[in-house]
Design an enzyme around this catalytic site. Structure first.
Site, PDB file in Angstrom:
ATOM      1  N   HIS A 145      87.170 -12.232  57.096  1.00 16.03           N
ATOM      2  CA  HIS A 145      87.753 -11.014  57.837  1.00 16.03           C
ATOM      3  C   HIS A 145      86.907 -10.169  58.556  1.00 16.03           C
ATOM      4  O   HIS A 145      86.834  -8.782  58.258  1.00 16.03           O
ATOM      5  CB  HIS A 145      88.753 -10.299  56.776  1.00 16.03           C
ATOM      6  CG  HIS A 145      89.772 -10.974  56.137  1.00 16.03           C
ATOM      7  ND1 HIS A 145      90.641 -11.707  56.669  1.00 16.03           N
ATOM      8  CD2 HIS A 145      89.895 -11.113  54.645  1.00 16.03           C
ATOM      9  CE1 HIS A 145      91.415 -12.328  55.663  1.00 16.03           C
ATOM     10  NE2 HIS A 145      90.949 -11.864  54.693  1.00 16.03           N
TER      11      HIS A 145
ATOM     12  N   ASP B 290      94.510 -17.757  53.446  1.00 16.07           N
ATOM     13  CA  ASP B 290      94.191 -16.573  52.669  1.00 16.07           C
ATOM     14  C   ASP B 290      95.367 -16.509  51.721  1.00 16.07           C
ATOM     15  O   ASP B 290      95.588 -17.032  50.520  1.00 16.07           O
ATOM     16  CB  ASP B 290      94.116 -15.472  53.804  1.00 16.07           C
ATOM     17  CG  ASP B 290      93.544 -14.251  53.100  1.00 16.07           C
ATOM     18  OD1 ASP B 290      93.786 -14.362  51.748  1.00 16.07           O
ATOM     19  OD2 ASP B 290      93.281 -13.017  53.745  1.00 16.07           O
TER      20      ASP B 290
END
Length: 455
Positions: free
Chosen positions: A270, A321
């Site tokens: 991220h 994720d």
């Protein structure tokens, strides 16, 4: 022919699509020979389109059970931070038996969609009351057991999680299951060492610069064997970036790069909110940028600066994720589409050497995911794992296509799952779209969810 070989009319080798290839592997599941200009033989296993399986470089397996359950607006503005509070409350209830059932369901779904490896960013360590289990590695072992049950390769990443925020803020009560010190994490790594083999690797993951100090990260880095991967959440939210600047005078990626620790062993997950200098710095370090497009979209994180990163020669991979999707196709499609929306253009992910967007995305995600996993995966090449996808060449989308059009069509046309068969370590574990243990895995998951939803 031996059952440890497969004839591919078209195989996606490191140099690209290649006709008439026979792949050979040994009993351990490693490719031993790539036979070129092979002649198709009667009664041998064969396929039209064969590709390397993809690595899912960022997974929180337990969150699969939350997918679809947080899509109701609250009275105030919803954000990553309100979602996180809901996730914490959910995580407090999951037992070892339940995390194994959830992870098995997730990994089965990932395999059916084309992932053959997963990096598990694992921070649900402690018992519900916050104390350690009799075996501190109990929850991690349950996830590894799920990987073995399904056949997927796994890189287990015990998470260092010591603080609630910058300036060493103490953890909240609803974070009690995540609590680890440097010694705790290194104990988990040591205790999991017997699990390591060609299908299982063990690294470590400082959760974030909010949850682990630079001194702690230095200590873990120094103690970890030099060939093991390190992953970290970094710069996912603007609030996180602002808090890092307020606490340290530096942005998160800037702060981490300034340690001099970041190299090819690292995966920065991220890395959403970056300056141009930080983009260049990640690329120059050799680290992998872990991009999780469906989760980043679901949580409203923002867009990764893909064009500048590609121009700098940066390596990237993809992960699911929070598992609102389990499809590498969707991750890569929306990685490209997000850039098109942001830049109001088309065909963003390419280089002068590779103008085919689908081929560029798949090849780069293979390389980045393999590097992040610390395992010999991501290539149909001698010495690598025999992790292979066979696409359904009878599907209307692929029927009659030449190989150079396959990846563009697969990634950017339609929503059917075009993965027909999946081999991991030379074993066919998905056949005609169905996992060999699908019935029992699904039933265990249904029973688990019935109990969780009754809470």
């Amino acid at each position: 022919m031996s059952q440890r070989s497969l004839f591919a009319a078209n195989a996606y080798l490191p140099q690209g699509w290649t006709c008439n290839v026979r792949l050979h592997w040994n009993a351990d599941g490693a490719l031993t020979e790539i036979e070129l200009s092979a002649q198709r033989q009667a009664n041998e296993a064969q396929a039209e389109f064969v590709l390397p399986g993809m690595t899912n470089l960022h997974s929180h397996a337990f969150q699969r059970a939350m997918a679809g359950m947080t899509e109701m607006a609250g009275e105030s503005k919803d954000s990553f931070w309100t979602w996180r509070d809901l996730m914490y409350r959910y995580a407090l209830h999951i037992t070892p038996e339940q995390i194994q059932a959830i992870a098995a369901q997730l990994y089965m779904e990932c395999l059916r969609q084309g992932y053959t490896s997963v990096c598990e960013f694992h921070y649900l360590h402690r018992a519900i009351d916050g104390n350690w289990y009799a075996r501190p590695e109990e929850m991690a072992l349950r996830v590894i057991s799920a990987a073995k049950q399904t056949g997927i390769g796994v890189t287990m990443l015990p998470v260092l999680y010591s603080y609630a925020d910058f300036n060493a803020q103490p953890l909240r009560h609803d974070q009690r299951r995540f609590t680890t010190s440097v010694d705790d994490v290194l104990t988990l790594v040591d205790n999991l060492a017997p699990e390591r083999n060609a299908q299982v690797e063990v690294g470590v993951a400082p959760h974030s610069l909010r949850a682990a100090s630079i001194d702690q990260i230095r200590a873990v880095h120094a103690a970890l064997p030099t060939n093991r991967p390190l992953h970290i959440h970094i710069a996912e939210q603007t609030k996180e970036v602002d808090a890092c600047i307020a606490a340290t005078g530096k942005r998160p990626v800037e702060l981490l790069l300034d340690t001099g620790l970041v190299d090819q062993r690292w995966c920065l997950v991220h890395a959403t909110h970056l300056t141009k200098t930080e983009v260049q710095g990640i690329a120059a370090s050799g680290a992998v940028a872990g991009i999780c497009t469906t989760t980043e979209g679901n949580l409203g994180d923002g867009f990764f600066d893909l064009p500048d990163y590609i121009a700098a020669g940066g390596r990237f991979g993809i992960g699911s994720d929070s598992h609102v999707s389990q499809s590498p196709v969707e991750e890569l499609r929306w990685l490209e589409y997000g850039q098109r929306l942001r830049l109001q253009g088309r065909n963003i992910a390419n280089t002068a050497d590779q103008r085919q967007v689908g081929d560029f995305l798949w090849q780069q995600a293979l390389l980045g995911g393999a590097q992040a996993s610390g395992r010999q995966v991501g290539q149909l090449a001698r010495g690598y794992r025999a992790d292979m996808l066979i696409l359904n060449d009878h599907h209307p989308n692929l029927a009659g296509l030449t190989s150079n059009a396959v990846l563009n069509t697969w990634l950017f046309a339609g929503n059917d799952n075009l993965v027909r068969d999946v081999y991991v370590a030379g074993k066919r574990i998905v056949q005609d779209g169905r996992h060999v243990a699908q019935t029992e895995i699904q039933q265990a998951y249904v029973d688990c969810m019935r109990n969780l939803r009754a809470l």
